[in-house]
Design a protein around this motif. Structure first.
Motif, PDB file in Angstrom:
ATOM      1  N   ALA A  55      -9.644  -1.104  -0.925  1.00 22.62           N
ATOM      2  CA  ALA A  55      -8.838  -2.022  -1.731  1.00 22.62           C
ATOM      3  C   ALA A  55      -9.308  -3.462  -1.610  1.00 22.62           C
ATOM      4  CB  ALA A  55      -7.372  -1.911  -1.324  1.00 22.62           C
ATOM      5  N   THR A  98       0.804  -1.228   0.000  1.00 17.95           N
ATOM      6  CA  THR A  98       0.000   0.000   0.000  1.00 17.95           C
ATOM      7  C   THR A  98       0.834   1.274   0.000  1.00 17.95           C
ATOM      8  OG1 THR A  98      -0.128  -0.014   2.421  1.00 17.95           O
ATOM      9  CG2 THR A  98      -1.896  -1.145   1.213  1.00 17.95           C
ATOM     10  N   VAL A 151      -9.029   4.712   0.485  1.00 24.67           N
ATOM     11  CA  VAL A 151      -9.101   3.752  -0.613  1.00 24.67           C
ATOM     12  C   VAL A 151      -9.690   2.434  -0.117  1.00 24.67           C
ATOM     13  CG1 VAL A 151      -7.763   2.420  -2.293  1.00 24.67           C
ATOM     14  CG2 VAL A 151      -7.148   4.800  -1.799  1.00 24.67           C
ATOM     15  N   ALA A 196      -9.041  -4.588  -4.960  1.00 26.94           N
ATOM     16  CA  ALA A 196      -7.829  -4.111  -5.629  1.00 26.94           C
ATOM     17  C   ALA A 196      -6.547  -4.719  -5.086  1.00 26.94           C
ATOM     18  CB  ALA A 196      -7.753  -2.579  -5.530  1.00 26.94           C
ATOM     19  N   LEU A 197      -6.470  -4.980  -3.782  1.00 29.73           N
ATOM     20  CA  LEU A 197      -5.225  -5.476  -3.208  1.00 29.73           C
ATOM     21  C   LEU A 197      -4.906  -6.861  -3.779  1.00 29.73           C
ATOM     22  CD1 LEU A 197      -3.192  -4.451  -0.970  1.00 29.73           C
ATOM     23  CD2 LEU A 197      -4.136  -6.306   0.415  1.00 29.73           C
ATOM     24  N   CYS A 210      -1.516  -0.888  -5.623  1.00 33.48           N
ATOM     25  CA  CYS A 210      -2.153  -0.032  -4.620  1.00 33.48           C
ATOM     26  C   CYS A 210      -1.134   0.768  -3.809  1.00 33.48           C
ATOM     27  CB  CYS A 210      -2.994  -0.875  -3.657  1.00 33.48           C
ATOM     28  SG  CYS A 210      -4.411  -1.679  -4.412  1.00 33.48           S
ATOM     29  N   LEU A 222      -6.238   5.089  -9.785  1.00 39.00           N
ATOM     30  CA  LEU A 222      -5.881   5.332  -8.389  1.00 39.00           C
ATOM     31  C   LEU A 222      -4.690   6.274  -8.262  1.00 39.00           C
ATOM     32  CD1 LEU A 222      -5.954   4.837  -5.342  1.00 39.00           C
ATOM     33  CD2 LEU A 222      -4.739   2.679  -5.746  1.00 39.00           C
ATOM     34  N   ILE A 243      -6.262   3.269   3.786  1.00 36.71           N
ATOM     35  CA  ILE A 243      -6.617   2.224   2.827  1.00 36.71           C
ATOM     36  C   ILE A 243      -7.042   0.993   3.613  1.00 36.71           C
ATOM     37  CG2 ILE A 243      -4.187   1.520   2.634  1.00 36.71           C
ATOM     38  CD1 ILE A 243      -4.796   0.763  -0.308  1.00 36.71           C
TER      39      ILE A 243
END
Length: 372
Positions: free
Chosen positions: A181, A69, A179, A184-185, A190, A163, A197
């Motif tokens: 995530a 992150t 965020v 997304a992670l 990211c 992003l 996040i």
């Protein structure tokens, strides 16, 4: 050995075809064993002694979240999941309660925002629902919210949001960017060091259910006012310790930490590349299937394929029949996932890096059969 082969061999044999990693990926044997061994250790020495022994492994998990992150391991707390993480953050927010987010924001996130008294403002998007970065910069400068919230990869479709560009806009305007995530992670890059996040273990990182994370940059953490313990009580706990304070499933956190380590060892860039390849493979295979329309562009760099019925099929019924008749797991997504944007339910297909051409072909044939 390829990434797909290593991924497959690290896990129990799949029963059927698993195309549901956007909901919950299959854990590795190592992640499962870590949780089992900790549960056994709790039985041997007691839960609190076992938790103390697990501290170094949990610190390694936090450091892995930090690496993914752009924050530090010391900025990370474990939660029970993404929804819990957002609720912790918004409950502790001390000031004006306005938040800007995409029109396609995840329904449960919107409920948590409303439950914490936040007024939502929409960010501008194009016809496909992708963030208009320049328009957002103008809108945010003209009417500043307290927070900006961005879900870079949504639950109801596989469009990748910008992003990094949005992070730059918020930094230039000195606006805190939060965020989500969860999707997304482990799926996209990211590492933009946002103000905060959060995410879940069970999706693309392939950890266990019931655990997630919240990472908060120190400048924002200093402003937060957690509910527990109450501020009038004397305590030596830091803000982040207060956010994480309480009962915890340490076994699940250890499984998550192992899964994070496996992801880093596999190479996040290599995983992202393979997921994009799997997405292209899936969207190409279903592009001409009668009765369904693919939402994402074929080259969208995500593994998520969203199918809208055009011939009257019910996605919920189709999902059930795919499981019952063909052993294929997908996701039914109702309009509550994005209530300000979705107009009808969809079927979501989310294979991980181990998906094969044969898996996708089997899915296409099965979908044609149950849709007829």
């Amino acid at each position: 050995m390829s990434l797909a082969q290593r991924w497959r061999e690290a896990r129990p044999p799949v029963a059927g075809v698993h195309l549901d990693s956007g909901a919950c990926s299959r854990q590795s044997l190592a992640a499962i064993d870590a949780a089992v061994q900790h549960a056994r250790h709790e039985g041997e020495v007691g839960a609190y002694v076992a938790a103390e022994a697990a501290a170094p492994a949990l610190d390694a998990g936090r450091a892995a979240v930090g690496a993914l992150t752009g924050l530090a391991g010391s900025d990370v707390v474990f939660t029970t999941g993404a929804n819990h993480a957002l609720d912790l953050l918004l409950t502790a927010w001390p000031g004006e309660r306005t938040i800007a987010c995409l029109p396609g924001e995840f329904g449960p996130n919107l409920a948590i925002m409303a439950g914490n008294g936040f007024a939502v403002r929409p960010l501008p998007v194009d016809d496909a629902g992708r963030l208009d970065v320049e328009g957002a910069a103008r809108s945010l400068a003209a009417d500043r919210p307290a927070l900006v919230h961005l879900t870079p990869l949504a639950s109801h479709r596989g469009l990748v949001q910008p992003l990094a560009a949005m992070s730059e806009v918020c930094a230039d305007l000195d606006l805190p960017l939060v965020v989500d995530a969860a999707q997304a992670l482990g799926h996209m890059d990211c590492a933009t060091a946002p103000a905060a996040i959060f995410g879940a273990s069970r999706k693309w990182i392939a950890g266990p259910r019931g655990v997630g994370f919240l990472a908060v940059r120190p400048d924002l953490a200093q402003r937060l006012q957690p509910r527990l313990p109450p501020p009038q009580w004397p305590t030596a706990l830091s803000v982040l310790q207060r956010l994480e304070h309480g009962e915890a499933n340490i076994a699940a956190r250890l499984g998550f930490s192992v899964a994070l380590g496996e992801h880093l060892a596999a190479g996040p860039a290599l995983v992202r590349e393979r997921l994009a390849e799997v997405g292209r493979m899936t969207r190409t295979a279903v592009a001409d299937l009668p009765g369904w329309r693919v939402v994402e562009p074929v080259d969208e760099p995500s593994a998520i394929t969203t199918l809208v019925p055009t011939g009257g099929a019910d996605p919920e019924t189709v999902r059930k029949r795919l499981i019952a008749d063909h052993g294929i797991v997908t996701t039914y997504a109702g309009v509550e996932r994005a209530p300000f944007e979705m107009t009808s339910p969809v079927l979501r297909v989310t294979p991980h890096v181990d998906a094969t051409d044969e898996d996708v072909a089997r899915f296409v044939d099965a979908l044609a059969a149950v849709s007829a």
